[in-house]
Write a protein that holds these residues in place. Structure first.
Motif, short mmCIF file in Angstrom:
data_model
loop_
_atom_site.label_atom_id
_atom_site.label_comp_id
_atom_site.label_asym_id
_atom_site.label_seq_id
_atom_site.Cartn_x
_atom_site.Cartn_y
_atom_site.Cartn_z
N ASP A 119 0.82 -1.22 0.00
CA ASP A 119 0.00 0.00 0.00
C ASP A 119 0.85 1.26 0.00
OD1 ASP A 119 -2.47 -1.24 -0.13
OD2 ASP A 119 -2.67 -1.39 2.05
N LEU A 200 -1.68 -2.54 -3.86
CA LEU A 200 -2.21 -1.21 -3.60
C LEU A 200 -3.70 -1.31 -3.31
CD1 LEU A 200 -0.43 0.84 -6.44
CD2 LEU A 200 0.23 0.64 -4.03
N ASP A 202 -5.22 0.00 -0.64
CA ASP A 202 -5.72 1.22 -0.04
C ASP A 202 -6.20 2.16 -1.15
OD1 ASP A 202 -6.31 3.46 1.40
OD2 ASP A 202 -4.38 3.59 2.41
#
Length: 258
Positions: A119, A200, A202
């Motif tokens: 993230d 990724l 988030d």
């Protein structure tokens, strides 16, 4: 004919981005009677499109930069220096072109999590750069093998070290290849789905391709807004290609013959 077949879907998306969902459903191949530019406004404002766009630009630009910084000296060493293990090392790099990313996602995820890079844009840049390095080294090495050895020997006689030779001799000659490589790596990073999907999660660091999948679910009934978002997502790649297209074909053919 091939160009028409390739451009037809893109043209349909561009036209659909100016139509309402009802018009597209009633006549999928029709033209817009009155352009609905508000589709672009809705695509930009209602789905964090600007955030996704910024994340994609940062990751794609960072990936290209890391790839070029690492691939140029590596390709120079494999092509111009008389290293005892240069051929086996080059074959190891070629393995990166043969191993699919899906086969290493799980161990790579645990490794990146232990490093605290899940993230984060930095983690995505490092992963995508490592995946793009084998092709970059392969392409640059093929070109550097065509550089006459006398040019490099003359620079050494003048007292230039390897870094000076790379900066003053190799890079100017390799400019078309580097520009073609920038286009390839930028397009690949921009359209990458696997790395953002796993690393990724988030929403604050989500890239545009992944964002568009959620964007499509959010606006499933509004095809015009989806088409507008897709059109906006294609603009950066088109701009990069248009800026570098003069040297693109030349860069592709560099290193094809010796």
């Amino acid at each position: 004919m091939t160009a028409v077949i390739s451009l037809a879907p893109l043209a349909w998306v561009w036209v659909a981005s100016l139509r309402t969902s009802g018009d597209i459903t009633g006549d999928p191949l029709g033209l817009p009677g009155r352009p609905h530019w508000d589709n672009y406004v809705n695509a930009w404002t209602q789905a964090r499109f600007a955030d996704y766009l910024g994340n994609s630009l940062i990751i794609a630009a960072g990936t290209v930069l890391v790839v070029l910084v690492c691939a140029v000296p590596a390709a120079y060493a494999l092509a111009s220096l008389r290293l005892p293990l240069s051929q086996p090392v080059f074959l190891v790099f070629l393995l990166g072109l043969m191993i699919p990313v899906w086969s290493i996602v799980i161990p790579l995820f645990f490794q990146m999590r232990n490093l605290g890079l899940v993230d984060t844009r930095t983690g995505a840049i490092l992963i995508e750069a490592s995946l793009g390095l084998p092709f970059a080294i392969f392409m640059l090495r093929a070109f550097m093998q065509t550089v006459p050895p006398g040019i490099i020997d003359a620079a050494r006689i003048d007292g230039a070290g390897n870094l000076r030779i790379i900066w003053s001799v190799v890079l100017p000659l390799a400019r078309p290849t580097l520009q073609a490589l920038v286009v390839f790596e930028f397009m690949w990073s921009w359209n990458e789905m696997v790395v953002p999907l796993f690393f990724l999660q988030d929403e604050a660091v989500r890239t545009l391709p992944i964002g568009l999948t959620f964007f499509q679910g959010r606006f499933t009934s509004d095809t015009g807004v989806i088409a507008a978002g897709t059109t906006l997502a294609s603009i950066p790649v088109l701009l990069v290609y248009l800026l570098l297209n003069r040297q693109f074909i030349r860069g592709l053919t560099a290193g094809a013959t010796k």
